[in-house]
Design a protein around this motif. Structure first.
Motif, PDB file in Angstrom:
ATOM      1  N   VAL A 207      -4.088  15.722  -5.476  1.00 35.86           N
ATOM      2  CA  VAL A 207      -3.851  14.255  -5.174  1.00 35.86           C
ATOM      3  C   VAL A 207      -4.249  13.821  -4.536  1.00 35.86           C
ATOM      4  O   VAL A 207      -4.857  12.678  -3.651  1.00 35.86           O
ATOM      5  CB  VAL A 207      -2.580  14.092  -5.691  1.00 35.86           C
ATOM      6  N   PHE A 208      -3.275  13.960  -2.774  1.00 33.98           N
ATOM      7  CA  PHE A 208      -3.541  14.204  -1.647  1.00 33.98           C
ATOM      8  C   PHE A 208      -5.424  13.909  -1.271  1.00 33.98           C
ATOM      9  O   PHE A 208      -6.093  13.078  -0.540  1.00 33.98           O
ATOM     10  CB  PHE A 208      -2.740  14.793  -0.775  1.00 33.98           C
TER      11      PHE A 208
ATOM     12  N   ILE B 113      -7.535  11.268  -2.233  1.00 28.54           N
ATOM     13  CA  ILE B 113      -7.546   9.770  -1.665  1.00 28.54           C
ATOM     14  C   ILE B 113      -8.137  10.731  -0.051  1.00 28.54           C
ATOM     15  O   ILE B 113      -9.273   9.332   0.440  1.00 28.54           O
ATOM     16  CB  ILE B 113      -6.476   9.754  -1.773  1.00 28.54           C
TER      17      ILE B 113
ATOM     18  N   ASN C 256       0.529   8.144   4.725  1.00 32.60           N
ATOM     19  CA  ASN C 256       1.703   8.377   4.078  1.00 32.60           C
ATOM     20  C   ASN C 256       2.463   6.448   3.691  1.00 32.60           C
ATOM     21  O   ASN C 256       3.490   6.685   3.837  1.00 32.60           O
ATOM     22  CB  ASN C 256       2.961   8.695   5.659  1.00 32.60           C
TER      23      ASN C 256
ATOM     24  N   PRO D 293       1.140   4.343   2.106  1.00 29.62           N
ATOM     25  CA  PRO D 293       0.323   3.760   0.512  1.00 29.62           C
ATOM     26  C   PRO D 293       0.179   2.258  -0.088  1.00 29.62           C
ATOM     27  O   PRO D 293      -0.503   1.606  -0.153  1.00 29.62           O
ATOM     28  CB  PRO D 293       0.877   4.559  -1.112  1.00 29.62           C
ATOM     29  N   GLU D 294       1.415   1.778   0.143  1.00 27.96           N
ATOM     30  CA  GLU D 294       1.807   0.695  -0.192  1.00 27.96           C
ATOM     31  C   GLU D 294       0.541  -0.879   1.021  1.00 27.96           C
ATOM     32  O   GLU D 294       0.263  -1.517   0.834  1.00 27.96           O
ATOM     33  CB  GLU D 294       2.825  -0.001   0.190  1.00 27.96           C
TER      34      GLU D 294
ATOM     35  N   ILE E 283      -4.274   0.961  -9.635  1.00 31.10           N
ATOM     36  CA  ILE E 283      -3.883   1.151 -10.365  1.00 31.10           C
ATOM     37  C   ILE E 283      -2.188   0.771  -9.802  1.00 31.10           C
ATOM     38  O   ILE E 283      -1.573   0.632 -10.625  1.00 31.10           O
ATOM     39  CB  ILE E 283      -3.863   3.062  -9.409  1.00 31.10           C
ATOM     40  N   GLN E 284      -2.481   0.404  -9.129  1.00 33.70           N
ATOM     41  CA  GLN E 284      -1.968  -0.895  -8.337  1.00 33.70           C
ATOM     42  C   GLN E 284      -1.500  -1.921  -9.607  1.00 33.70           C
ATOM     43  O   GLN E 284      -0.262  -1.842 -10.195  1.00 33.70           O
ATOM     44  CB  GLN E 284      -1.901  -2.245  -7.078  1.00 33.70           C
TER      45      GLN E 284
ATOM     46  N   PHE F 296       0.605   0.029 -12.673  1.00 33.57           N
ATOM     47  CA  PHE F 296       1.889  -0.262 -12.767  1.00 33.57           C
ATOM     48  C   PHE F 296       2.721  -1.508 -12.703  1.00 33.57           C
ATOM     49  O   PHE F 296       4.202  -1.523 -13.654  1.00 33.57           O
ATOM     50  CB  PHE F 296       1.801   0.139 -10.616  1.00 33.57           C
TER      51      PHE F 296
ATOM     52  N   LYS G  92       8.496  11.467   3.204  1.00 36.52           N
ATOM     53  CA  LYS G  92       7.743  11.101   1.370  1.00 36.52           C
ATOM     54  C   LYS G  92       7.004  12.229   1.374  1.00 36.52           C
ATOM     55  O   LYS G  92       6.327  13.182   0.106  1.00 36.52           O
ATOM     56  CB  LYS G  92       7.043   9.886   2.054  1.00 36.52           C
ATOM     57  N   GLU G  93       6.368  13.688   1.796  1.00 35.41           N
ATOM     58  CA  GLU G  93       5.211  13.779   0.940  1.00 35.41           C
ATOM     59  C   GLU G  93       5.623  14.967   0.489  1.00 35.41           C
ATOM     60  O   GLU G  93       5.374  15.827  -0.215  1.00 35.41           O
ATOM     61  CB  GLU G  93       4.202  14.743   1.753  1.00 35.41           C
TER      62      GLU G  93
ATOM     63  N   PHE H 246       7.273  14.834  -3.027  1.00 35.60           N
ATOM     64  CA  PHE H 246       6.094  14.106  -3.879  1.00 35.60           C
ATOM     65  C   PHE H 246       6.270  15.411  -3.875  1.00 35.60           C
ATOM     66  O   PHE H 246       5.930  15.699  -5.254  1.00 35.60           O
ATOM     67  CB  PHE H 246       5.324  14.359  -3.510  1.00 35.60           C
TER      68      PHE H 246
ATOM     69  N   MET I  88      -0.976  10.076  -8.984  1.00 36.81           N
ATOM     70  CA  MET I  88      -1.596   8.727  -7.263  1.00 36.81           C
ATOM     71  C   MET I  88      -0.577   8.136  -7.904  1.00 36.81           C
ATOM     72  O   MET I  88       0.155   7.727  -7.128  1.00 36.81           O
ATOM     73  CB  MET I  88      -3.048   8.846  -7.733  1.00 36.81           C
ATOM     74  N   LYS I  89      -0.409   7.692  -9.063  1.00 40.16           N
ATOM     75  CA  LYS I  89       0.533   6.418  -8.859  1.00 40.16           C
ATOM     76  C   LYS I  89       2.019   6.936  -8.835  1.00 40.16           C
ATOM     77  O   LYS I  89       2.132   6.050  -8.175  1.00 40.16           O
ATOM     78  CB  LYS I  89       0.086   6.021 -10.966  1.00 40.16           C
TER      79      LYS I  89
ATOM     80  N   TRP J  95       2.892   9.024  -6.116  1.00 39.96           N
ATOM     81  CA  TRP J  95       2.108   8.710  -5.122  1.00 39.96           C
ATOM     82  C   TRP J  95       2.399   8.093  -4.621  1.00 39.96           C
ATOM     83  O   TRP J  95       3.062   7.025  -3.062  1.00 39.96           O
ATOM     84  CB  TRP J  95       1.471   9.009  -4.195  1.00 39.96           C
ATOM     85  N   GLN J  96       1.600   6.604  -5.389  1.00 34.15           N
ATOM     86  CA  GLN J  96       1.470   5.628  -4.666  1.00 34.15           C
ATOM     87  C   GLN J  96       2.538   3.987  -4.669  1.00 34.15           C
ATOM     88  O   GLN J  96       2.610   3.475  -4.116  1.00 34.15           O
ATOM     89  CB  GLN J  96       0.046   4.587  -5.029  1.00 34.15           C
ATOM     90  N   ASN J  97       3.552   4.719  -5.617  1.00 33.42           N
ATOM     91  CA  ASN J  97       4.697   3.538  -6.048  1.00 33.42           C
ATOM     92  C   ASN J  97       5.946   4.409  -6.185  1.00 33.42           C
ATOM     93  O   ASN J  97       6.900   3.652  -6.421  1.00 33.42           O
ATOM     94  CB  ASN J  97       4.484   3.002  -7.046  1.00 33.42           C
TER      95      ASN J  97
ATOM     96  N   ASP K 100       8.215   4.731  -3.646  1.00 32.17           N
ATOM     97  CA  ASP K 100       8.997   3.712  -2.806  1.00 32.17           C
ATOM     98  C   ASP K 100       9.779   3.039  -3.961  1.00 32.17           C
ATOM     99  O   ASP K 100      11.193   2.863  -4.032  1.00 32.17           O
ATOM    100  CB  ASP K 100       8.097   2.746  -2.079  1.00 32.17           C
ATOM    101  N   LYS K 101       8.758   2.299  -5.134  1.00 29.55           N
ATOM    102  CA  LYS K 101       9.934   1.825  -6.180  1.00 29.55           C
ATOM    103  C   LYS K 101      11.155   2.715  -6.686  1.00 29.55           C
ATOM    104  O   LYS K 101      11.805   2.454  -7.572  1.00 29.55           O
ATOM    105  CB  LYS K 101       8.892   1.064  -7.123  1.00 29.55           C
TER     106      LYS K 101
ATOM    107  N   TRP L 201      10.210   7.494 -15.402  1.00 30.40           N
ATOM    108  CA  TRP L 201      10.008   7.000 -14.742  1.00 30.40           C
ATOM    109  C   TRP L 201       8.486   7.253 -14.635  1.00 30.40           C
ATOM    110  O   TRP L 201       6.999   7.163 -15.240  1.00 30.40           O
ATOM    111  CB  TRP L 201       9.981   6.747 -13.137  1.00 30.40           C
TER     112      TRP L 201
END
Lengths: 200, 164
Positions: free
Chosen positions: A25-26, A29, A100, A102-103, A191-192, A195, B3-4, B7, B41-42, B44-46, B48-49, B59
């Motif tokens: 996954v990492f 990107i 680290n 992503p946002e 993706i964002q 979501f 975070k890593e 995950f 990926m989603k 990871w991307q989110n 924080d939420k 979730w």
């Protein structure tokens, strides 16, 4: 005849495992990011070699006219400017902490794309103008040393190459780089958006 | 915890079940891997939420379900017939009896409706009903009735399939 419990046993006996690891996954990107870094690094190395070659020529050949010395100073200044700009970009794209956050990554990529566009258009134009000026000054002394036809031929070939680089190669390069960055941004935004739409 | 590492922990705890869900939904190993990758990926991307979410598996399952739905909408694929046919045909005689049973089960799951496929893979993976209800957005009472019907339907399809 099987009941549902028997199906459940079959299900739990399955050995099919996912082929994707968290590292993959990492990697997905990082892959696009590393492609850009590698190309920038190759450009930096190429420009360093060119700078060393110019310095060597300046050291070895005893040029007599001030125009040639000025031309070489312009060439070196152009190379130095290009190297500094590239190193700046290379450091930015290699800023590991970005992965680290992503946002922030999408915003970073957008800003980076803008910067690259300015570098590849406005700044590159300025660089080409100075490089052309350098060649003009350089050919002043060369015209006294070489036969006239050879000077004209060298001038035509040099400026044709600069024009070809600026109007053909650079455009292809910009288009490719932009589409790569655009692809990365588009995927991350998609993706964002999914979501947010799903409002999880 | 970084975070890593968080995950990684989440991935290891949930990837297998998410893969089953994606496989049950698409019936194709390659697509299942792609969808699982996109799901994480989603995640990871989110990530924080997630801090505001009660249960991370719920979730992640919801992300996976939405990813599967989006995938089918984009690809306009109807995995009903192709997938497990493909599995059986390509792997043919080499596969063991157990694998053959799994392939048949996936083929039968592929014959269910979209939402039924999602629910049944979660039931087979023994997710609590409350969690399945939260993921699928159905009340627990309705879900129990639905699950009962899907179980019957799948069993019937499987037995019919086994006879031929």
């Amino acid at each position: 005849m099987k009941d549902f419990e028997a199906l459940k046993v079959i299900w739990h006996n399955q050995i099919t495992l996912p082929k994707v690891s968290h590292e993959d996954v990492f990697k997905k990107i990082r892959k696009a990011k590393n492609g850009l870094s590698r190309r920038l690094l190759i450009e930096i190395i190429g420009m360093c070699i060119a700078t060393i070659a110019i310095l060597s020529i300046w050291w070895i050949i005893p040029f007599t006219m001030w125009t040639t010395h000025l031309a070489i100073i312009i060439f070196l200044a152009c190379c130095l400017y290009y190297i500094i700009a590239m190193i700046g970009n290379y450091q930015q794209i290699n800023y590991d902490k970005l992965i680290n956050k992503p946002e922030d990554y999408i915003n970073y990529l957008k800003a980076y794309k803008e910067k690259r566009y300015v570098l590849n258009t406005r700044k590159y134009r300025l660089y080409s103008i100075f490089l052309s000026l350098g060649f003009l000054l350089y050919f002043v002394e060369m015209s006294f040393l070489m036969p006239q036809w050879l000077t004209i031929l060298a001038l035509v070939l040099t400026f044709s190459w600069i024009a070809y680089s600026s109007f053909v190669l650079m455009r292809i390069y910009i288009k490719r780089e932009e589409s790569k960055l655009e692809g990365m941004i588009h995927n991350l935004e998609r993706i964002q958006k999914q979501f947010e739409d799903n409002d999880l | 915890m970084s975070k890593e590492s968080l995950f990684k922990e989440i991935f290891e705890a949930n990837s297998k079940k998410i893969y089953h869900l994606c496989y049950g939904y698409t019936g194709d190993d390659e697509s299942a891997n792609d969808l699982m990758q996109e799901t994480f990926m989603k995640v990871w991307q989110n990530l924080d939420k997630f801090r505001n979410q009660a249960l991370i598996s719920t979730w992640i399952y919801r992300i996976a379900v939405n990813t599967c739905l989006s995938y089918l909408r984009v690809e306009k694929r109807h995995p009903k017939d192709e997938l497990t046919d493909n599995i059986i045909e390509t792997k043919g005689e080499e596969i063991s009896e157990k694998n053959e049973q799994i392939s048949s089960l996936y083929k039968c799951i592929a014959q269910l409706e979209e939402n039924e496929r999602i629910i049944i893979t979660m039931v087979l993976d023994e997710l609590p009903y409350a969690e399945i209800a939260a993921i699928s957005g159905i009340s627990e009472g309705n879900l129990r009735v639905k699950i009962h019907r899907i179980k019957q339907k799948l069993t019937e399809i499987y037995n019919k399939y086994e006879r031929f």
